[in-house]
Write an enzyme that holds these catalytic residues in place. Sequence first.
Site, short mmCIF file in Angstrom:
data_model
loop_
_atom_site.label_atom_id
_atom_site.label_comp_id
_atom_site.label_asym_id
_atom_site.label_seq_id
_atom_site.Cartn_x
_atom_site.Cartn_y
_atom_site.Cartn_z
N GLU A 42 3.95 -41.55 17.55
CA GLU A 42 4.08 -42.24 18.69
C GLU A 42 2.84 -42.68 19.52
OE1 GLU A 42 3.48 -41.41 22.24
OE2 GLU A 42 2.15 -39.53 21.73
N GLN A 94 -1.39 -29.62 30.67
CA GLN A 94 -0.70 -29.47 29.35
C GLN A 94 -1.78 -29.18 28.49
OE1 GLN A 94 1.22 -32.55 27.42
NE2 GLN A 94 3.08 -32.09 28.40
N TYR A 134 12.75 -32.95 26.28
CA TYR A 134 11.61 -32.93 26.90
C TYR A 134 11.19 -31.39 26.74
CZ TYR A 134 13.19 -37.29 28.59
OH TYR A 134 13.66 -38.43 28.50
N LEU A 135 12.04 -30.46 26.74
CA LEU A 135 11.42 -29.09 26.68
C LEU A 135 11.17 -28.71 25.32
CD1 LEU A 135 11.12 -26.07 27.71
CD2 LEU A 135 13.52 -25.76 27.52
N ALA A 136 11.85 -29.22 24.36
CA ALA A 136 11.34 -29.21 22.91
C ALA A 136 10.09 -29.62 22.54
CB ALA A 136 12.57 -30.10 22.20
N ASP A 137 9.59 -30.63 23.24
CA ASP A 137 8.26 -31.12 22.96
C ASP A 137 7.20 -29.98 23.61
OD1 ASP A 137 6.45 -33.06 22.27
OD2 ASP A 137 6.30 -33.65 24.29
N GLN A 138 7.50 -29.67 24.78
CA GLN A 138 6.64 -28.84 25.60
C GLN A 138 6.65 -27.36 24.84
OE1 GLN A 138 5.12 -29.39 28.71
NE2 GLN A 138 5.83 -31.40 28.43
N HIS A 176 8.10 -38.37 20.43
CA HIS A 176 6.99 -37.40 20.90
C HIS A 176 6.90 -35.98 20.06
CE1 HIS A 176 6.16 -40.12 24.39
NE2 HIS A 176 5.21 -39.50 24.42
#
Length: 340
Positions: A12, A102, A283-287, A308
């Site tokens: 990305e 992050q 989004y949680l998957a990425d985090q 992402h």
Amino acid sequence: MNELEIDGSFGEGGGQILRTTLALAVHLRQPVRLVNIRARRRPPGLRRQHLACVLAAAAISSGQVEGAEVGSQAIRFRPGPVRPGDYTFDIGTAGSTTLLLQAILPPLLLADGPSRLTLKGGTHNPHAPPFDFLDQVLLPQLHKMGAKVTLRLVRPGFYPRGGGVLEAHIEPVKRLNPITRLRRGEVLEIAAKAVVAGLPRHIAARELGVLAQRMELANPALTIEELRSCGIGNVVTVTIRSRHITELFTGFGEKGVPAETVASRLADEVESYLAAGVPVGPYLADQLLVPLALAGGGEFLTLPPTRHTTTNIAVIEKFLPLRFQVEREDGRCRIRLTYQ
């Protein structure tokens, strides 16, 4: 230790590559050279919020950094040992404080002493997780992994004024525990909140009207919050509390985009998540990827991964001898971490 080169143009090609690189470099004391920073963004290179991430990572590790200036498309970073303590980092713009967190939270979770962070800038930014997401969604998962973190929103900050303040208190642990999130369980509650900062209340009311109709929500599940003196902005969220997990989806108001459109797009995201029957949203998957890598294991069921997520996986795999197995089936995806 040999220097590791990371190409910021792959996948990305945005700021996520920078933040993950900084977090893992500090934790592992791995010297890195990051090139083609934000190559797929216009303009490319470091913006103020990305520079703040670089300087913060250097500060918590007594790190040496070259190329740390706005517009730079390459940096060389040599971190020292992690130094927990009290830190204040001011982005100087409305840049995202949650994205700054992050870059420095992962190594501080496993440091040898507590830390208190005061982060100044934006707290509700498009293309970044809002404070509510960190507090209600990510933090409970970190707690289940053994982390001891509390967050406090001292003052919200919207673009372009910024001025928001986020505080984090971190009590480190010796290790993080793997977690498995394969079941969502029954949905217990769905609630929507619309926030307007320096904008008319009717914008929030129109957004909630769309969400109430699309998701059959009654008044007790609908909240309007009006903010003053923290910039101009609009954010609307839908929180889904299920038996085993809480998820939150966000829509941001845009100039020239009707409130009804903002809410309708958000409803589409929520409906896709509910229909898939997965516990972990995109989004949680990425985090979760970096915490799982630090824990050394774990797996979860989610929607098809975003770019992402796949980019973040590729960055992590360059630092550690592990592999994320990504198995897709029937519009869902199971992501499992294994060490080589």
